[in-house]
Design a protein around this motif. Structure first.
Motif, PDB file in Angstrom:
ATOM      1  N   ALA A 110       0.829  -1.208   0.000  1.00 35.41           N
ATOM      2  CA  ALA A 110       0.000   0.000   0.000  1.00 35.41           C
ATOM      3  C   ALA A 110       0.864   1.260   0.000  1.00 35.41           C
ATOM      4  CB  ALA A 110      -0.932   0.000   1.208  1.00 35.41           C
ATOM      5  N   GLU A 111       1.931   1.257   0.778  1.00 33.58           N
ATOM      6  CA  GLU A 111       2.823   2.423   0.826  1.00 33.58           C
ATOM      7  C   GLU A 111       3.535   2.644  -0.497  1.00 33.58           C
ATOM      8  OE1 GLU A 111       5.377   3.080   4.324  1.00 33.58           O
ATOM      9  OE2 GLU A 111       4.265   1.423   5.250  1.00 33.58           O
ATOM     10  N   LEU A 112       3.887   1.571  -1.169  1.00 33.65           N
ATOM     11  CA  LEU A 112       4.628   1.694  -2.424  1.00 33.65           C
ATOM     12  C   LEU A 112       3.779   2.288  -3.550  1.00 33.65           C
ATOM     13  CD1 LEU A 112       6.748  -1.563  -2.481  1.00 33.65           C
ATOM     14  CD2 LEU A 112       7.595   0.773  -2.533  1.00 33.65           C
ATOM     15  N   GLU A 113       2.477   2.136  -3.473  1.00 32.77           N
ATOM     16  CA  GLU A 113       1.604   2.666  -4.526  1.00 32.77           C
ATOM     17  C   GLU A 113       1.733   4.179  -4.671  1.00 32.77           C
ATOM     18  OE1 GLU A 113      -2.432   1.462  -3.945  1.00 32.77           O
ATOM     19  OE2 GLU A 113      -1.962  -0.661  -4.172  1.00 32.77           O
ATOM     20  N   ILE A 117       9.633   7.581  -7.095  1.00 27.75           N
ATOM     21  CA  ILE A 117      10.975   6.986  -7.120  1.00 27.75           C
ATOM     22  C   ILE A 117      11.896   7.860  -6.274  1.00 27.75           C
ATOM     23  CG2 ILE A 117      12.937   6.428  -8.590  1.00 27.75           C
ATOM     24  CD1 ILE A 117      10.930   5.816 -10.803  1.00 27.75           C
ATOM     25  N   GLY A 118      12.656   7.185  -5.409  1.00 27.57           N
ATOM     26  CA  GLY A 118      13.552   7.902  -4.523  1.00 27.57           C
ATOM     27  C   GLY A 118      14.044   6.983  -3.419  1.00 27.57           C
ATOM     28  N   GLU A 119      14.696   7.565  -2.449  1.00 21.32           N
ATOM     29  CA  GLU A 119      15.313   6.788  -1.371  1.00 21.32           C
ATOM     30  C   GLU A 119      14.279   6.070  -0.507  1.00 21.32           C
ATOM     31  OE1 GLU A 119      18.054   7.724   2.474  1.00 21.32           O
ATOM     32  OE2 GLU A 119      18.512   8.844   0.653  1.00 21.32           O
ATOM     33  N   ARG A 121      11.294   5.047  -1.380  1.00 24.82           N
ATOM     34  CA  ARG A 121      10.732   3.932  -2.153  1.00 24.82           C
ATOM     35  C   ARG A 121      11.713   2.776  -2.205  1.00 24.82           C
ATOM     36  NH1 ARG A 121       6.558   3.015  -5.549  1.00 24.82           N
ATOM     37  NH2 ARG A 121       6.855   1.408  -7.129  1.00 24.82           N
ATOM     38  N   THR A 122      12.976   3.075  -2.399  1.00 21.51           N
ATOM     39  CA  THR A 122      14.004   2.031  -2.445  1.00 21.51           C
ATOM     40  C   THR A 122      14.073   1.279  -1.121  1.00 21.51           C
ATOM     41  OG1 THR A 122      15.283   3.340  -4.015  1.00 21.51           O
ATOM     42  CG2 THR A 122      16.456   1.585  -2.870  1.00 21.51           C
ATOM     43  N   THR A 123      13.976   2.004  -0.021  1.00 22.59           N
ATOM     44  CA  THR A 123      13.980   1.384   1.304  1.00 22.59           C
ATOM     45  C   THR A 123      12.776   0.461   1.465  1.00 22.59           C
ATOM     46  OG1 THR A 123      15.119   3.298   2.235  1.00 22.59           O
ATOM     47  CG2 THR A 123      14.012   1.836   3.788  1.00 22.59           C
ATOM     48  N   LEU A 124      11.606   0.936   1.048  1.00 20.51           N
ATOM     49  CA  LEU A 124      10.402   0.113   1.135  1.00 20.51           C
ATOM     50  C   LEU A 124      10.495  -1.129   0.248  1.00 20.51           C
ATOM     51  CD1 LEU A 124       7.510   2.742   1.210  1.00 20.51           C
ATOM     52  CD2 LEU A 124       8.170   1.172   3.033  1.00 20.51           C
ATOM     53  N   VAL A 125      11.032  -0.960  -0.947  1.00 22.01           N
ATOM     54  CA  VAL A 125      11.193  -2.103  -1.864  1.00 22.01           C
ATOM     55  C   VAL A 125      12.134  -3.132  -1.255  1.00 22.01           C
ATOM     56  CG1 VAL A 125      12.151  -2.796  -4.101  1.00 22.01           C
ATOM     57  CG2 VAL A 125      10.601  -0.845  -3.961  1.00 22.01           C
ATOM     58  N   ASN A 126      13.209  -2.674  -0.637  1.00 13.93           N
ATOM     59  CA  ASN A 126      14.146  -3.604   0.006  1.00 13.93           C
ATOM     60  C   ASN A 126      13.497  -4.339   1.175  1.00 13.93           C
ATOM     61  OD1 ASN A 126      16.214  -3.018  -1.777  1.00 13.93           O
ATOM     62  ND2 ASN A 126      17.058  -1.399  -0.485  1.00 13.93           N
TER      63      ASN A 126
END
Length: 154
Positions: A110-113, A117-119, A121-126
């Motif tokens: 839900a947060e990624l939606e 793009i940025g730091e 988002r990268t942290t959440l993706v990881n």
């Protein structure tokens, strides 16, 4: 006076009562064993339904990479009986550990939606990736925890 030998029916009637009693005991014992096996089968079916619910949830995550609200609801409804059918370790694993991680995965999705793009988002993706890796190991963990409850050994 002559002694008269008892008629064979007297012997037969004397032996009939113990024979019927032994036969009754055998029938009772067999009924007891059948009832035990029926209980084992009933417990197995209920436990397997809980296990299958957890496997389906893990499968949905592995196939789709995420869990839907419907999948989480089905999981919640399906594991409700675990605390009565299995031990506390399995019940806590299903209702707390798997549940918390599933909700965590849904919140990352839900947060990624909304994240550009940025730091962040990268942290959440990881974090989401780490959680998905954790879920990949859970079928074996689930099998190990539930195995003794799904055995039909005598």
């Amino acid at each position: 006076m002559t002694q008269i030998d008892p008629h064979w029916t007297a012997y037969f009637s004397a032996l009939l009562t113990p024979v019927v009693a032994v036969f009754g005991c055998i029938v009772t014992w067999r009924q007891y064993r059948i009832a035990q096996n029926k209980l084992k089968l009933d417990l197995f079916e209920k436990r397997f339904a809980v296990y299958n619910t957890a496997r389906n949830m893990l499968g949905e995550i592995m196939i789709k990479g995420k869990l839907t609200d419907e999948g989480l609801y089905k999981y919640s409804a399906g594991i409700r009986e675990a605390k009565w059918l299995m031990n506390d370790d399995v019940a806590n694993y299903l209702s707390e550990e798997l549940w918390d991680h599933a909700v965590g995965l849904m919140s990352y999705e839900a947060e990624l939606e909304d994240k550009p793009i940025g730091e962040q988002r990268t942290t959440l993706v990881n974090k989401r990736g780490d959680l998905k890796k954790w879920f990949l190991l859970q079928p074996q963990v689930l099998d190990a925890k539930v195995e003794k409850f799904l055995r039909l050994s005598h």
